[in-house]
Design an enzyme around this catalytic site. Structure first.
Site, PDB file in Angstrom:
ATOM      1  N   CYS A 244       0.654  -1.142  -0.125  1.00 13.82           N
ATOM      2  CA  CYS A 244      -0.069  -0.046  -0.108  1.00 13.82           C
ATOM      3  C   CYS A 244       0.761   1.197  -0.223  1.00 13.82           C
ATOM      4  O   CYS A 244       1.958   1.160   0.847  1.00 13.82           O
ATOM      5  CB  CYS A 244      -0.950   0.015   1.107  1.00 13.82           C
TER       6      CYS A 244
ATOM      7  N   ASP B  53       0.015  -6.108  -0.461  1.00 18.12           N
ATOM      8  CA  ASP B  53      -0.885  -6.402  -1.306  1.00 18.12           C
ATOM      9  C   ASP B  53      -0.572  -7.403  -2.479  1.00 18.12           C
ATOM     10  O   ASP B  53       0.408  -7.499  -3.032  1.00 18.12           O
ATOM     11  CB  ASP B  53      -1.303  -5.111  -2.336  1.00 18.12           C
TER      12      ASP B  53
END
Length: 281
Positions: free
Chosen positions: A188, A195
Site C-alpha cells: 500500500c 497487497d
C-alpha cells in the site's frame, strides 16, 4: 486536490452506520501517471473492477439485507477511489433504510460516479451491479488463463521495479501469447501493508523474454503503490520497452476490508472481462 496522506489510511477511524456519501475520498490519477511518462491522453483503455463483499442495509421494516456489489470504474475517470474510504462509505449503509436493492444500487452508482469524475468537465456513470443472496451460487471461482510464468526456476535479486529486466526478441517473427503469474506483490502506498495479486499479460508482437518478465513482476515486491498504479506501471514498462503491437495487463488482487480491486489496461478498446474472482480472492 486530495493526496494519499490526507486519507484515512493508517489512521484509527470511526465507523458511521448512517448513510454518508462524504466519506468517499477520491484521489487524482494524474500525479502517478506523470511518474510513468503519461502526460496527455493515456495510451491505454480499461477499467478498475471492484468487488464489495460486505454490503448491508435495512429494508423499510428494519430488517437487514445483504448483497455483493460489482463496481466498474473506467480508467478515463480523473480519480480513483481510496479503498478505505470506499469501505467506510459502504459501512454507512448498515443502519440506513432503503426501499429495495435497486435504490441502494442507484445510490452507490450516483455517489461513486460523482467522486470518480469530480473536478472534470466530463461527467459519466460507473457500472454497479448488486448480487442478491438467491444468486450467490452463481458467483463462480476461476483462475486467470495463460501460460504460467511461475514454472520458471529463476534467480530473483530485484525487489523494486526494474524495467531493465524486460526484453523482447525483435529479430524473430511476432507471436501472440497469454502469460500469467501469481507472484505479484506490492505494498500500500500509504501504510506499507502487503497487497497480493495475480496478473495476466496478453500481447501480440515480438516475443517477450519470459524469465525477464517474471523477474520484473517479482521486482514489485517491496514497491509502495496502489493497485491501479502498479498495473499502469507494468503496462507502460512493457509498452515502451518491448513495443508490442497489442497489449493487455489485468491483475486481480486479494481482498482487504471486504473489497478487492482488479485493474485492466489494454492498448486497444475491448470488452471488459467478467468480474470473476480467483481462488485466492
Amino acid at each position: 486536490m486530495n493526496t494519499p496522506d490526507q486519507s484515512q489510511l493508517g489512521r484509527v477511524s470511526g465507523y458511521a452506520d448512517q448513510y454518508d456519501a462524504s466519506l468517499l475520498f477520491p484521489l487524482p490519477r494524474q500525479p502517478k501517471r506523470h511518474e510513468i511518462g503519461v502526460t496527455g491522453t493515456p495510451p491505454f483503455f480499461g477499467a478498475d473492477l471492484w468487488t464489495a463483499f460486505e454490503l448491508s442495509w435495512l429494508n423499510l421494516r428494519g430488517k437487514p439485507q445483504v448483497a455483493l456489489a460489482h463496481i466498474t470504474v473506467p480508467c478515463e475517470t480523473p480519480n480513483i477511489i481510496e479503498s478505505k474510504s470506499f469501505k467506510l462509505y459502504l459501512n454507512s449503509f448498515n443502519n440506513t433504510r432503503f426501499a429495495d436493492a435497486a435504490q441502494v444500487q442507484t445510490r452507490i452508482r450516483t455517489d461513486i460516479s460523482e467522486a470518480a469524475w469530480r473536478g472534470s468537465d466530463r461527467q459519466a456513470t460507473v457500472g454497479v451491479k448488486l448480487v442478491l443472496p438467491e444468486m450467490f451460487d452463481r458467483e463462480p471461482v476461476q483462475e486467470l488463463d495463460g501460460l504460467l510464468l511461475d514454472r520458471l526456476d529463476v534467480e530473483c535479486t530485484h525487489y523494486t521495479p526494474a524495467p531493465e529486466l524486460l526484453h523482447a526478441n525483435h529479430g524473430e517473427a511476432p507471436v501472440t501469447e497469454t502469460l500469467t503469474s501469481h507472484l505479484l506483490k506490492s505494498n500500500c502506498l500509504v501504510t506499507g501493508q502487503p497487497d497480493w495479486g495475480s496478473v495476466r499479460i496478453e500481447y501480440s508482437g515480438a516475443q517477450i523474454d519470459q524469465s525477464g518478465l517474471l523477474r520484473y513482476l517479482v521486482s514489485f515486491r517491496n514497491h509502495n503503490e496502489f493497485h491501479e498504479q502498479c498495473v499502469e506501471r507494468i503496462f507502460m514498462d512493457l509498452w515502451t520497452r518491448c513495443r508490442p503491437i497489442k497489449l493487455s495487463v489485468y491483475a486481480r488482487y486479494t481482498r482487504r476490508g471486504g473489497l478487492d480491486i482488479n485493474p485492466l489496461r489494454t492498448s486497444h478498446p475491448q470488452a471488459l472481462p467478467a468480474n470473476v474472482r480467483t481462488a485466492r480472492q
